[in-house]
Write a protein that holds these residues in place. Structure first.
Motif, PDB file in Angstrom:
ATOM      1  N   UNK A 145       7.681 -34.050 -28.341  1.00 31.63           N
ATOM      2  CA  UNK A 145       7.233 -32.834 -29.023  1.00 31.63           C
ATOM      3  C   UNK A 145       8.024 -31.623 -28.560  1.00 31.63           C
ATOM      4  N   UNK A 146       8.246 -31.512 -27.257  1.00 30.59           N
ATOM      5  CA  UNK A 146       9.005 -30.384 -26.735  1.00 30.59           C
ATOM      6  C   UNK A 146      10.455 -30.449 -27.207  1.00 30.59           C
ATOM      7  N   UNK A 147      11.024 -31.632 -27.186  1.00 29.12           N
ATOM      8  CA  UNK A 147      12.401 -31.776 -27.656  1.00 29.12           C
ATOM      9  C   UNK A 147      12.498 -31.472 -29.143  1.00 29.12           C
ATOM     10  N   UNK A 148      11.451 -31.830 -29.881  1.00 29.91           N
ATOM     11  CA  UNK A 148      11.446 -31.554 -31.308  1.00 29.91           C
ATOM     12  C   UNK A 148      11.383 -30.073 -31.642  1.00 29.91           C
ATOM     13  N   UNK A 149      10.901 -29.260 -30.715  1.00 28.84           N
ATOM     14  CA  UNK A 149      10.847 -27.816 -30.925  1.00 28.84           C
ATOM     15  C   UNK A 149      12.178 -27.130 -30.635  1.00 28.84           C
ATOM     16  N   UNK A 150      13.117 -27.864 -30.057  1.00 26.91           N
ATOM     17  CA  UNK A 150      14.381 -27.271 -29.620  1.00 26.91           C
ATOM     18  C   UNK A 150      15.429 -27.328 -30.721  1.00 26.91           C
ATOM     19  N   UNK A 151      16.339 -26.355 -30.690  1.00 28.29           N
ATOM     20  CA  UNK A 151      17.579 -26.446 -31.436  1.00 28.29           C
ATOM     21  C   UNK A 151      18.590 -27.187 -30.573  1.00 28.29           C
ATOM     22  N   UNK A 152      19.508 -27.834 -31.208  1.00 35.91           N
ATOM     23  CA  UNK A 152      20.523 -28.604 -30.489  1.00 35.91           C
ATOM     24  C   UNK A 152      21.897 -28.037 -30.818  1.00 35.91           C
ATOM     25  N   UNK A 153      22.645 -27.698 -29.779  1.00 34.58           N
ATOM     26  CA  UNK A 153      24.012 -27.226 -29.928  1.00 34.58           C
ATOM     27  C   UNK A 153      24.923 -28.126 -29.106  1.00 34.58           C
ATOM     28  N   UNK A 154      26.186 -28.196 -29.477  1.00 35.57           N
ATOM     29  CA  UNK A 154      27.143 -28.979 -28.710  1.00 35.57           C
ATOM     30  C   UNK A 154      28.415 -28.182 -28.483  1.00 35.57           C
ATOM     31  N   UNK A 155      29.051 -28.447 -27.351  1.00 39.47           N
ATOM     32  CA  UNK A 155      30.358 -27.884 -27.037  1.00 39.47           C
ATOM     33  C   UNK A 155      31.230 -29.017 -26.503  1.00 39.47           C
ATOM     34  N   UNK A 156      32.554 -28.892 -26.584  1.00 36.73           N
ATOM     35  CA  UNK A 156      33.430 -30.007 -26.182  1.00 36.73           C
ATOM     36  C   UNK A 156      33.325 -30.333 -24.702  1.00 36.73           C
ATOM     37  N   UNK A 157      33.420 -31.625 -24.421  1.00 39.09           N
ATOM     38  CA  UNK A 157      33.415 -32.096 -23.033  1.00 39.09           C
ATOM     39  C   UNK A 157      34.119 -33.444 -22.984  1.00 39.09           C
ATOM     40  N   UNK A 158      35.280 -33.492 -22.363  1.00 39.48           N
ATOM     41  CA  UNK A 158      35.983 -34.759 -22.234  1.00 39.48           C
ATOM     42  C   UNK A 158      36.207 -35.413 -23.577  1.00 39.48           C
ATOM     43  N   UNK A 159      35.764 -36.650 -23.708  1.00 37.36           N
ATOM     44  CA  UNK A 159      35.915 -37.394 -24.957  1.00 37.36           C
ATOM     45  C   UNK A 159      34.707 -37.236 -25.876  1.00 37.36           C
ATOM     46  N   UNK A 160      33.796 -36.322 -25.525  1.00 38.70           N
ATOM     47  CA  UNK A 160      32.608 -36.113 -26.351  1.00 38.70           C
ATOM     48  C   UNK A 160      32.150 -34.670 -26.277  1.00 38.70           C
ATOM     49  N   UNK A 161      30.847 -34.492 -26.048  1.00 36.59           N
ATOM     50  CA  UNK A 161      30.253 -33.155 -26.084  1.00 36.59           C
ATOM     51  C   UNK A 161      29.308 -32.936 -24.913  1.00 36.59           C
ATOM     52  N   UNK A 162      29.156 -31.667 -24.553  1.00 36.95           N
ATOM     53  CA  UNK A 162      28.002 -31.232 -23.771  1.00 36.95           C
ATOM     54  C   UNK A 162      26.903 -30.873 -24.763  1.00 36.95           C
ATOM     55  N   UNK A 163      25.710 -31.404 -24.546  1.00 35.10           N
ATOM     56  CA  UNK A 163      24.571 -31.168 -25.428  1.00 35.10           C
ATOM     57  C   UNK A 163      23.694 -30.084 -24.819  1.00 35.10           C
ATOM     58  N   UNK A 164      23.408 -29.054 -25.623  1.00 28.58           N
ATOM     59  CA  UNK A 164      22.583 -27.920 -25.205  1.00 28.58           C
ATOM     60  C   UNK A 164      21.288 -27.935 -26.006  1.00 28.58           C
ATOM     61  N   UNK A 165      20.157 -27.747 -25.314  1.00 26.08           N
ATOM     62  CA  UNK A 165      18.837 -27.688 -25.939  1.00 26.08           C
ATOM     63  C   UNK A 165      18.365 -26.234 -25.850  1.00 26.08           C
ATOM     64  N   UNK A 166      17.879 -25.693 -26.962  1.00 25.06           N
ATOM     65  CA  UNK A 166      17.581 -24.262 -27.038  1.00 25.06           C
ATOM     66  C   UNK A 166      16.169 -24.054 -27.563  1.00 25.06           C
ATOM     67  N   UNK A 167      15.398 -23.238 -26.820  1.00 20.37           N
ATOM     68  CA  UNK A 167      14.043 -22.873 -27.238  1.00 20.37           C
ATOM     69  C   UNK A 167      13.939 -21.352 -27.314  1.00 20.37           C
ATOM     70  N   UNK A 168      13.115 -20.877 -28.232  1.00 24.86           N
ATOM     71  CA  UNK A 168      12.884 -19.445 -28.347  1.00 24.86           C
ATOM     72  C   UNK A 168      13.948 -18.768 -29.177  1.00 24.86           C
ATOM     73  N   UNK A 169      13.801 -17.457 -29.309  1.00 25.65           N
ATOM     74  CA  UNK A 169      14.703 -16.644 -30.117  1.00 25.65           C
ATOM     75  C   UNK A 169      15.281 -15.529 -29.267  1.00 25.65           C
ATOM     76  N   UNK A 170      16.484 -15.126 -29.624  1.00 25.56           N
ATOM     77  CA  UNK A 170      17.127 -14.034 -28.914  1.00 25.56           C
ATOM     78  C   UNK A 170      16.335 -12.743 -29.116  1.00 25.56           C
ATOM     79  N   UNK A 171      16.158 -11.991 -28.046  1.00 26.10           N
ATOM     80  CA  UNK A 171      15.486 -10.698 -28.087  1.00 26.10           C
ATOM     81  C   UNK A 171      16.482  -9.590 -27.761  1.00 26.10           C
TER      82      UNK A 171
END
Length: 288
Positions: A9-35
Motif C-alpha cells: 500500500x505504501x509503495x502504491x502511494x509512491x511515484x517512481x522515478x529512475x536515473x542511469x546507473x551502470x547497466x540499468x537504473x537507480x530507482x527512486x520512490x517519491x511521496x508527497x508534493x513539492x512545497x
C-alpha cells in the motif's frame, strides 16, 4: 508474513522515478508534493537495505509537509549495481548524476542512515552543491571504535529454516535493541532486503572515511543516533566530540533513548521529532 499489504500500500502511494546507473537504473520512490520554499527531502537507506528502512517514517514526514525521495541505492533493492566498485565510494558518481537529473541546480536536504550516512558524507565531500544540509543517522566510519563491536552470522549457505534464525540473530546483534521488535515487520523487511544485496564485500564502514569526508562538508550537519547503537556501544560517548573535531558546521548531536542502530524504526516518534528539529535548525542557520 504480515508485511505484504502495508508495504504494498505504501509503495502504491509512491511515484517512481529512475536515473542511469551502470547497466540499468537507480530507482527512486517519491511521496508527497513539492512545497514552496522546501527542498526535496532525500533519504538514503542503510547497507543490505532498501527504501523500506524508512517505512515507519515516510507518512510522518509527508504529513509535516515534505516531499520525500528515497532511492534504492545502487546495488540494493530494485536498483542496478554501480558501474564499478563494491562500496560506498562507488555510489557517489551515480547518485550525483541522479540528483542533478532530478533536481537540476536545486539542492536537497539529505539524510543518510548507517551505510547511507557514510555514502552521503562521501557524496557531499565531492559535490557540496547537491545538498542544503546533511543529517546523519547511525552513521559508521567516524574513527572512534577500536574494534568491531559485534559479529553477524553467515546465512547464504544455510537451509531456509536456519537462514531465518540467522537473520533473527543478526537483527538483534546489529539493528534493534528491543528483541520484541525483531519478529514481524522488521524480520520480514530485513529478509526481503538482504537477499537482494549485490554489494556484500563492503569494508569502508570499519574505517574513519566519514570523519575524513566531513572535514570537506561545509553545509550544516546534524547527527542522530540511538543511545544503544550496536556499532558503538560504550564508545557512543566519544562520538559527539569526534563530530565536533572534524565538522565545520556541526549544528547538533542527538541521542535517542531506548533505541539501537535502526533508531528510526525502533523509536519512530522520537526520531521524527529529532529529524524535523534538526532540519528546522539547519534551515534557520542558512537563513540567518
Amino acid at each position: 508474513m504480515v508485511t505484504a499489504d502495508p508495504i504494498a500500500a505504501l509503495e502504491g502511494q509512491a511515484r517512481r522515478e529512475t536515473t542511469p546507473c551502470g547497466e540499468g537504473d537507480t530507482v527512486w520512490h517519491v511521496w508527497g508534493d513539492a512545497r514552496a520554499g522546501e527542498p526535496p527531502l532525500v533519504l538514503l537507506h542503510g547497507g543490505s537495505g532498501s527504501w523500506t528502512h524508512w517505512v515507519r517514517n515516510i507518512g510522518d514526514l509527508v504529513a509535516a509537509g515534505r516531499e520525500v525521495w528515497i532511492p534504492d541505492l545502487p546495488g540494493f533493492g530494485d536498483s542496478a549495481a554501480p558501474p564499478a566498485g563494491s562500496d560506498a565510494d562507488a555510489l557517489v558518481a551515480p547518485l550525483a548524476e541522479g540528483l542533478r537529473m532530478l533536481f537540476g541546480p536545486r539542492p536537497c536536504d539529505l539524510v543518510g542512515f548507517s551505510f547511507g550516512g557514510m555514502t552521503a558524507g562521501l557524496l557531499l565531500a565531492e559535490h557540496p552543491e547537491l545538498a542544503r544540509q546533511l543529517v546523519l543517522v547511525g552513521a559508521p566510519a567516524m574513527g572512534v571504535v577500536p574494534q568491531r563491536q559485534f559479529e553477524l552470522k553467515a546465512w547464504r549457505h544455510l537451509p531456509p529454516t536456519q537462514q531465518v534464525e540467522a537473520h533473527r540473530y543478526n537483527l538483534g546483534a546489529l539493528m534493534l535493541q528491543d528483541p520484541a521488535l525483531i519478529d514481524g515487520l522488521a524480520l520480514d523487511l530485513h529478509v526481503a532486503n538482504v537477499v537482494r544485496d549485490r554489494m556484500p564485500r563492503r569494508r569502508l564502514a570499519h574505517t574513519d572515511i566519514l570523519a575524513r569526508s566531513l572535514s570537506r562538508v561545509a553545509c550544516p550537519v546534524h547527527a542522530i543516533y540511538g543511545q544503544g547503537d550496536a556499532l558503538y556501544k560504550e564508545w557512543i560517548t566519544a562520538l559527539e566530540s569526534a563530530y565536533a573535531a572534524v565538522t565545520p558546521d556541526l549544528q547538533g548531536f542527538t541521542l535517542i533513548a531506548d533505541a539501537g542502530h535502526w533508531v528510526q524504526f525502533e523509536q519512530p516518534e522520537a526520531f521524527r521529532q529529532a529529524l524535523l528539529d534538526a532540519l528546522a535548525q539547519g534551515a534557520r542557520r542558512l537563513q540567518g
